[in-house]
Scaffold this motif. Structure first.
Motif, PDB file in Angstrom:
ATOM      1  N   LYS A  29       0.839  -1.193   0.000  1.00  0.00           N
ATOM      2  CA  LYS A  29       0.000   0.000   0.000  1.00  0.00           C
ATOM      3  C   LYS A  29       0.877   1.248   0.000  1.00  0.00           C
ATOM      4  O   LYS A  29       1.845   1.334   0.754  1.00  0.00           O
ATOM      5  CB  LYS A  29      -0.872   0.045   1.254  1.00  0.00           C
ATOM      6  N   GLY A  30       0.499   2.202  -0.822  1.00  0.00           N
ATOM      7  CA  GLY A  30       1.170   3.495  -0.803  1.00  0.00           C
ATOM      8  C   GLY A  30       2.553   3.515  -1.425  1.00  0.00           C
ATOM      9  O   GLY A  30       3.203   4.557  -1.423  1.00  0.00           O
ATOM     10  N   ILE A  31       3.032   2.384  -1.928  1.00  0.00           N
ATOM     11  CA  ILE A  31       4.357   2.316  -2.537  1.00  0.00           C
ATOM     12  C   ILE A  31       4.177   2.142  -4.039  1.00  0.00           C
ATOM     13  O   ILE A  31       3.474   1.238  -4.485  1.00  0.00           O
ATOM     14  CB  ILE A  31       5.189   1.139  -1.983  1.00  0.00           C
ATOM     15  N   ASP A  32       4.819   3.003  -4.805  1.00  0.00           N
ATOM     16  CA  ASP A  32       4.745   2.917  -6.262  1.00  0.00           C
ATOM     17  C   ASP A  32       5.204   1.527  -6.696  1.00  0.00           C
ATOM     18  O   ASP A  32       6.311   1.111  -6.357  1.00  0.00           O
ATOM     19  CB  ASP A  32       5.641   3.990  -6.875  1.00  0.00           C
ATOM     20  N   PRO A  33       4.370   0.772  -7.426  1.00  0.00           N
ATOM     21  CA  PRO A  33       4.732  -0.595  -7.803  1.00  0.00           C
ATOM     22  C   PRO A  33       5.945  -0.674  -8.744  1.00  0.00           C
ATOM     23  O   PRO A  33       6.487  -1.756  -8.946  1.00  0.00           O
ATOM     24  CB  PRO A  33       3.470  -1.143  -8.484  1.00  0.00           C
ATOM     25  N   ALA A  57      11.047   6.822 -13.847  1.00  0.00           N
ATOM     26  CA  ALA A  57      11.837   6.327 -12.718  1.00  0.00           C
ATOM     27  C   ALA A  57      12.007   7.415 -11.668  1.00  0.00           C
ATOM     28  O   ALA A  57      11.894   7.148 -10.462  1.00  0.00           O
ATOM     29  CB  ALA A  57      13.195   5.826 -13.206  1.00  0.00           C
ATOM     30  N   ALA A  58      12.258   8.640 -12.104  1.00  0.00           N
ATOM     31  CA  ALA A  58      12.412   9.752 -11.163  1.00  0.00           C
ATOM     32  C   ALA A  58      11.133   9.955 -10.352  1.00  0.00           C
ATOM     33  O   ALA A  58      11.182  10.140  -9.137  1.00  0.00           O
ATOM     34  CB  ALA A  58      12.786  11.036 -11.904  1.00  0.00           C
ATOM     35  N   ARG A  59       9.986   9.894 -11.025  1.00  0.00           N
ATOM     36  CA  ARG A  59       8.709  10.067 -10.308  1.00  0.00           C
ATOM     37  C   ARG A  59       8.551   8.995  -9.237  1.00  0.00           C
ATOM     38  O   ARG A  59       8.171   9.282  -8.095  1.00  0.00           O
ATOM     39  CB  ARG A  59       7.534  10.020 -11.265  1.00  0.00           C
ATOM     40  N   ALA A  60       8.820   7.745  -9.588  1.00  0.00           N
ATOM     41  CA  ALA A  60       8.680   6.652  -8.624  1.00  0.00           C
ATOM     42  C   ALA A  60       9.651   6.845  -7.451  1.00  0.00           C
ATOM     43  O   ALA A  60       9.257   6.729  -6.285  1.00  0.00           O
ATOM     44  CB  ALA A  60       8.924   5.306  -9.306  1.00  0.00           C
ATOM     45  N   ILE A  61      10.896   7.134  -7.745  1.00  0.00           N
ATOM     46  CA  ILE A  61      11.904   7.313  -6.696  1.00  0.00           C
ATOM     47  C   ILE A  61      11.555   8.497  -5.804  1.00  0.00           C
ATOM     48  O   ILE A  61      11.606   8.408  -4.566  1.00  0.00           O
ATOM     49  CB  ILE A  61      13.305   7.467  -7.317  1.00  0.00           C
ATOM     50  N   LEU A  62      11.168   9.613  -6.419  1.00  0.00           N
ATOM     51  CA  LEU A  62      10.865  10.813  -5.633  1.00  0.00           C
ATOM     52  C   LEU A  62       9.572  10.687  -4.839  1.00  0.00           C
ATOM     53  O   LEU A  62       9.305  11.503  -3.962  1.00  0.00           O
ATOM     54  CB  LEU A  62      10.829  12.038  -6.545  1.00  0.00           C
ATOM     55  N   SER A  63       8.792   9.632  -5.091  1.00  0.00           N
ATOM     56  CA  SER A  63       7.594   9.408  -4.274  1.00  0.00           C
ATOM     57  C   SER A  63       7.957   8.966  -2.859  1.00  0.00           C
ATOM     58  O   SER A  63       7.141   9.073  -1.945  1.00  0.00           O
ATOM     59  CB  SER A  63       6.677   8.372  -4.933  1.00  0.00           C
ATOM     60  N   VAL A  64       9.207   8.488  -2.682  1.00  0.00           N
ATOM     61  CA  VAL A  64       9.639   8.053  -1.351  1.00  0.00           C
ATOM     62  C   VAL A  64      10.960   8.696  -0.899  1.00  0.00           C
ATOM     63  O   VAL A  64      11.282   8.658   0.284  1.00  0.00           O
ATOM     64  CB  VAL A  64       9.780   6.509  -1.267  1.00  0.00           C
ATOM     65  N   LEU A  65      11.727   9.258  -1.807  1.00  0.00           N
ATOM     66  CA  LEU A  65      13.043   9.804  -1.483  1.00  0.00           C
ATOM     67  C   LEU A  65      12.977  11.312  -1.295  1.00  0.00           C
ATOM     68  O   LEU A  65      12.678  12.041  -2.248  1.00  0.00           O
ATOM     69  CB  LEU A  65      14.051   9.486  -2.601  1.00  0.00           C
TER      70      LEU A  65
END
Length: 150
Positions: free
Chosen positions: A3-7, A58-66
């Protein structure tokens, strides 16, 4: 799935992002970058892949948590176009848009010439190679902190 983590964030990427500390660098690269040759110099020691994604995806996914570093000017950088350091290829403006969206405000990346980028990659925590085929899809992201609530 979580949940809440970009797949699009696989287990290797999540583990690496969680293990990074404040100020550690992540090199987000295109398919042409010599990641296998330079990755042994990094903390992780091998290339991580997000091979089915473009650099902006990839940047969008990474920046969703970083979180990006807010204490330094070089919180993010892009590789300069050889012979035209002021050029801003579409792939770079698209990643800049992802950074601005994640930060909630414009935060322009710094630039690095090609060989300075390669040298910096050797000092990075990890190299993440994407499926980006456009030239100059190479970026550095520096991890920041998440402040305690209250």
């Amino acid at each position: 799935m979580l949940k809440g983590i970009d797949p699009r964030l696989n287990a290797d990427i999540l583990h690496t992002l969680r293990a990074m500390g404040h100020g550690d660098m992540l090199m987000l690269t295109d398919v042409n970058f010599p990641g296998v040759a330079l990755a042994p110099h990094t903390v992780v020691g091998r290339v991580l892949t997000m091979e089915n994604l473009s650099a902006p995806e990839a940047a969008r996914a990474i920046l969703s948590v970083l979180p990006l570093d807010t204490f330094v000017a070089d919180f993010a950088a892009r590789m300069e176009v050889v012979g035209d350091p002021a050029a801003l290829p579409p792939v770079q403006s698209e990643v800049q848009a992802e950074i601005d969206a994640a930060e909630g405000q414009p935060r322009p990346m710094q630039t690095l010439d090609r060989f300075a980028y390669y040298d910096l990659a050797k000092q990075a925590f990890a190299i993440v190679q994407t499926g980006e085929r456009r030239l100059y899809g190479c970026f550095m992201l520096r991890k920041g902190v998440i402040a305690p609530k209250g």
